[in-house]
Design a protein around this motif. Sequence first.
Motif, short mmCIF file in Angstrom:
data_model
loop_
_atom_site.label_atom_id
_atom_site.label_comp_id
_atom_site.label_asym_id
_atom_site.label_seq_id
_atom_site.Cartn_x
_atom_site.Cartn_y
_atom_site.Cartn_z
N UNK A 36 0.96 -1.08 0.08
CA UNK A 36 0.13 -0.11 0.01
C UNK A 36 0.84 1.25 -0.07
N UNK A 37 1.81 1.29 0.83
CA UNK A 37 2.57 2.45 0.87
C UNK A 37 3.65 2.72 -0.03
N UNK A 38 3.82 1.63 -0.89
CA UNK A 38 4.78 1.70 -1.94
C UNK A 38 3.96 2.22 -3.39
N UNK A 39 2.66 1.96 -3.55
CA UNK A 39 1.92 2.61 -4.46
C UNK A 39 1.54 3.97 -4.15
N UNK A 40 1.22 3.96 -2.79
CA UNK A 40 0.82 5.76 -2.40
C UNK A 40 1.92 6.64 -2.56
N UNK A 41 3.03 6.18 -2.14
CA UNK A 41 4.22 7.17 -2.12
C UNK A 41 4.63 7.33 -3.51
N UNK A 42 4.32 6.27 -4.35
CA UNK A 42 4.98 6.35 -5.81
C UNK A 42 3.96 7.51 -6.27
N UNK A 43 2.65 7.47 -6.24
CA UNK A 43 1.70 8.28 -6.59
C UNK A 43 1.93 9.72 -6.05
N UNK A 44 2.36 9.97 -4.71
CA UNK A 44 2.50 11.25 -4.07
C UNK A 44 3.71 11.69 -4.44
N UNK A 45 4.77 11.04 -4.87
CA UNK A 45 6.10 11.72 -5.29
C UNK A 45 5.90 12.52 -6.53
N UNK A 46 4.81 12.48 -7.22
CA UNK A 46 4.62 13.38 -8.36
C UNK A 46 3.65 14.18 -8.04
N UNK A 47 3.05 14.44 -6.85
CA UNK A 47 1.98 15.60 -6.49
C UNK A 47 2.52 17.00 -6.59
N UNK A 48 1.73 17.70 -6.43
CA UNK A 48 1.81 19.28 -6.75
C UNK A 48 2.45 19.70 -5.40
N UNK A 49 2.18 19.29 -4.16
CA UNK A 49 2.80 19.66 -3.08
C UNK A 49 4.14 19.18 -3.26
N UNK A 50 5.47 20.10 -3.15
CA UNK A 50 6.51 19.68 -3.31
C UNK A 50 7.04 19.16 -2.12
N UNK A 51 6.84 19.64 -0.90
CA UNK A 51 7.32 18.88 0.29
C UNK A 51 6.77 17.65 0.80
N UNK A 52 5.68 17.29 0.38
CA UNK A 52 5.04 16.14 0.26
C UNK A 52 5.40 15.20 -0.68
N UNK A 53 5.73 15.60 -1.69
CA UNK A 53 6.20 14.88 -2.86
C UNK A 53 7.76 14.19 -2.42
N UNK A 54 8.70 15.35 -1.88
CA UNK A 54 10.03 15.06 -1.45
C UNK A 54 9.94 14.12 -0.46
N UNK A 55 9.26 13.77 0.56
CA UNK A 55 8.99 13.00 1.79
C UNK A 55 8.68 11.73 0.87
N UNK A 56 7.71 11.67 -0.02
CA UNK A 56 7.20 10.42 -0.49
C UNK A 56 8.16 9.60 -1.53
#
Lengths: 160, 241
Positions: free
Chosen positions: B104-124
């Motif tokens: 679950x985390x792998x799919x979620x973090x992979x999707x989040x790493x391309x999101x518009x929120x740069x700080x969240x994308x960096x963590x993901x």
Amino acid sequence: MSADRLRDVVAAVVDPELRVVTIEELGILRDVAEDPTSGRVTVTITPTYTGCPAMDVIRADIRRALAAAGHPDAEVVTVYAPAWSTDWISASGRAKLAAAGIAPPGPAGSGRSVPLTLTVRCPHCGAADTEQVSRFGSTACKALWRCRACREPFDHLRAL
Amino acid sequence: MKTTVDHLLALGDDALIAAQRLGEWVAAAPELEEDVALANIALDQLGAARLLLTYAGELEGAGRDEDALAYLRDDREFRNCLLVELPNGDFAVTMAKLLFLAAYQLTLYTALSGCADERLAAIASKARKEVAYHLDHARLWTVRLGDGTAESHRRMQAAVDEIWPYTHELFLPDPTAPVDPAGLRAEFLAIVEPVLAEATLERPADDWAPEGGRRGLHTEHLSYLLAEMQVLHRAHPGARW
């Protein structure tokens, strides 16, 4: 102090858990900048792993090194993007790790969901006939291996 | 979509509670190497939790830091999924929990790493690389136990059957989140189903789907976990070493 000299001071700080390599060789030192007006130094670093417990010590060591070089009010900033990769470890860093009995990582690649395990050469005798003993080792970044040829156990810095 | 405090708490609390549960195995795992493995996985989860909770506290703007959020909230204020708070059970249950959480985390973090929120994308994008290794670890154990002896197979199948219902909560629709988890289940199944097949385990049917964690409605297990995790901080507020 020149910008190059300033970077040299920070670059010489050694990693507290891999004491044979510097933070520059490990690829976690991202930037050293001096404000031209205030003279305040800002150092940017990135962690190997998010939970790496060595980060506090590294920050303190950087500040101590800069204080000794005449910059007592340095700031250390931690960034997370782009994420650190073992591909950033320099050639000299890899050589020093191997000389200390820690097998350096192979290429990390990107986008693989399941990491492949490539052959790891024994850092003691150079044999390729090695096996993994434990997928995790003494620190978050290492795995424990042993050599079937010389029978010695060794740490392997996992590709990330 | 805009990042919300609740969304960051959901991500951060998943990681924090998973870390606390994994830490319970230290000095109690089936072998020494597994003590080290689970402790290191817990450390990765804790690292992600710290970044996410720090961000949540700053976004909230009420002066709460990572420690205030981890140690001074009560169970109803936690937003983690039920899966992570469930007891460790036997080693097979722990591996089933880790397999599903990591997938679950792998799919979620992979999707989040391309999101518009740069700080969240960096963590993901940072956490994604670590979670891939957790997934591999859980996969190896699931196959080893599932395709092992009759007894290990029986236990691994029982563990998968027990934990499977709790995976549905992970993919509840949340249209306000930067990445809607509802769209990730197909990818999760594409990771998990081949592992179960390789392990000669049956993929359970989809029926019972307990949920509530994202709204603060937890199982009784979370309160006991929090009591142990928070007691020192609450007994000695502001203590440092």
